[in-house]
Write an enzyme that holds these catalytic residues in place. Sequence first.
Site, short mmCIF file in Angstrom:
data_model
loop_
_atom_site.label_atom_id
_atom_site.label_comp_id
_atom_site.label_asym_id
_atom_site.label_seq_id
_atom_site.Cartn_x
_atom_site.Cartn_y
_atom_site.Cartn_z
N HIS A 21 -31.89 22.84 18.08
CA HIS A 21 -30.55 22.86 18.39
C HIS A 21 -30.30 21.87 19.51
O HIS A 21 -29.15 21.66 20.19
CB HIS A 21 -29.86 24.02 18.62
CG HIS A 21 -29.72 24.72 17.43
ND1 HIS A 21 -28.42 25.04 16.64
CD2 HIS A 21 -30.69 25.50 16.58
CE1 HIS A 21 -28.57 25.79 15.59
NE2 HIS A 21 -29.86 26.12 15.45
N THR A 22 -31.28 20.90 19.64
CA THR A 22 -31.20 20.08 21.02
C THR A 22 -30.32 18.59 20.50
O THR A 22 -30.03 18.05 21.21
CB THR A 22 -32.55 19.63 21.65
OG1 THR A 22 -33.34 19.24 20.61
CG2 THR A 22 -33.04 20.61 22.19
N GLY A 109 -35.05 26.27 4.65
CA GLY A 109 -34.99 25.81 6.20
C GLY A 109 -36.05 24.61 6.08
O GLY A 109 -36.40 24.27 7.28
N LEU A 110 -36.36 23.96 5.15
CA LEU A 110 -37.01 22.73 5.32
C LEU A 110 -36.34 21.51 4.86
O LEU A 110 -36.74 20.28 4.82
CB LEU A 110 -38.29 22.72 4.13
CG LEU A 110 -39.19 24.06 4.37
CD1 LEU A 110 -40.24 24.18 3.28
CD2 LEU A 110 -39.81 24.03 5.64
N GLU A 145 -22.74 15.22 5.58
CA GLU A 145 -23.03 16.90 5.75
C GLU A 145 -21.77 17.23 6.63
O GLU A 145 -21.14 18.39 6.06
CB GLU A 145 -24.20 16.89 6.55
CG GLU A 145 -24.80 18.35 6.62
CD GLU A 145 -26.12 18.39 6.56
OE1 GLU A 145 -26.94 17.57 5.89
OE2 GLU A 145 -26.50 19.50 6.91
N ASP A 157 -32.87 16.39 11.10
CA ASP A 157 -33.29 16.21 9.59
C ASP A 157 -33.37 14.85 9.21
O ASP A 157 -34.48 14.29 8.36
CB ASP A 157 -32.45 17.11 8.81
CG ASP A 157 -32.24 18.51 9.39
OD1 ASP A 157 -32.88 18.74 10.54
OD2 ASP A 157 -31.32 19.20 8.95
N TYR A 206 -24.24 28.49 12.69
CA TYR A 206 -24.53 26.90 13.04
C TYR A 206 -23.56 26.53 13.98
O TYR A 206 -23.65 25.99 14.90
CB TYR A 206 -24.98 25.99 12.02
CG TYR A 206 -25.63 24.93 12.55
CD1 TYR A 206 -26.98 24.66 12.84
CD2 TYR A 206 -24.84 23.60 12.77
CE1 TYR A 206 -27.54 23.36 13.24
CE2 TYR A 206 -25.44 22.58 13.10
CZ TYR A 206 -26.77 22.53 13.48
OH TYR A 206 -27.00 21.21 13.87
C1 GLA Z 1 -30.68 21.99 11.22
C2 GLA Z 1 -29.70 20.96 11.65
C3 GLA Z 1 -30.17 20.13 12.67
C4 GLA Z 1 -30.73 20.65 13.71
C5 GLA Z 1 -31.68 21.95 13.26
C6 GLA Z 1 -31.85 22.78 14.64
O1 GLA Z 1 -31.70 21.80 10.54
O2 GLA Z 1 -29.29 20.35 10.28
O3 GLA Z 1 -29.31 18.87 12.89
O4 GLA Z 1 -29.61 20.93 14.66
O5 GLA Z 1 -30.77 22.74 12.57
O6 GLA Z 1 -32.48 22.32 15.75
#
Ligand code: GLA
Length: 361
Positions: A21-22, A109-110, A145, A157, A206
């Site tokens: 989440h950075t 989560g991928l 998105e 991502d 989120y």
């Molecule tokens: C998801 C979001 C990314 C990022 C991560 C956490 O994958 O799509 O932009 O914020 O969570 O690091």
Amino acid sequence: MTAQPLLSAYAPGRVELLGNHTDYNDGVVLGAAIDRGLTMRGSKSTGGMISVSSKTMGCVEVGGSEIRPLVDDRWANYVLGVVSELRSLSIPIAGFSAEITGELPAGSGLSSSAALELATALFLLKLHQRELPPLAIAKACQRAEHRFAGVQSGLLDQVTSLFGRADHAVFFDCRTEEVRTIPFPKGLTLIIAESGKKRELASGDYNRRRAETRAAADALQVPALRDVTSLQLKTRHDLPELLRGRAAHIVEENERVWRAVDFLLAGDGPGFGALLNASHESSRRNFENSTPELDLLVSIAQNLPGVLGARLTGGGFGGATITLCEQPAAEEVATQLAKRYRAESGITSRVIISAIAAGAR
Ligand code: GLA
């Protein structure tokens, strides 16, 4: 009628190695593209209709000019969002028909969403013989998105999937936009374990974390949490406890990423692994984006011989974990992890030994 040529584009999924989440806090991230992804294959169609299909998700057909987010078939919004963003970059996307194939389950989560966005963007650019700089493509997908899926995600991502390189980690500085690939130490293996609980980013957790970290930065009177050190944060007793935890997670994650870069360059697996463990602990306590299932996977992994570290990967609230282990132990670690997780949770998890692979093409 002459048949339109078939074209295709591929984008891999990703793991977040560190930097949780950075990205939307102007921070630094470390990711890697994996050897599983999505392919979009198709051609231009006459009549302007957009038609996309996938064996697992079904088929969606919409009139090409009236692009707006769908309420049913929400998976197709990642495709339509990209169409809309490319059009707003003055690329006149015409009707097309395409099929999506691959092995990246949604919600695992991928980052199947970024893979779908990027496969779409690269496919459509090719179809229209247009080019864009890689970061412009990543940002168009991110906007898709935000606008079509309602998730205020960062760039981790898309950048990782796009810039991925075999056997290399991708470092991205979200403020300076520097992208660097760093050799992954030889003799180390990544294992991905799906918790079996789907991660539904749009569900609000989120976006709530994003709002909380913004509130923490405002309370600290800095442009972004990137601008705070963990030492400075320790003196700020005025910050409400919840915001202090959220801020500590981001600030310390940034520091972990910087240290991880040094460990990777030095080939220091145990040093890198210890940072993964610390990151997970901070997710659990400070950021509260772990789940009992992710905690279980991580604690089982951490106690297996040959394991150097483990943590949740990506947004959290479900999804997957990564385990870093010594290569000779990998098969046994994967087997034991799946077996013990099933025994303790009753969930049959997909546990895979993943190569670090090349990015989208
Ligand atoms: C998801 C979001 C990314 C990022 C991560 C956490 O994958 O799509 O932009 O914020 O969570 O690091």
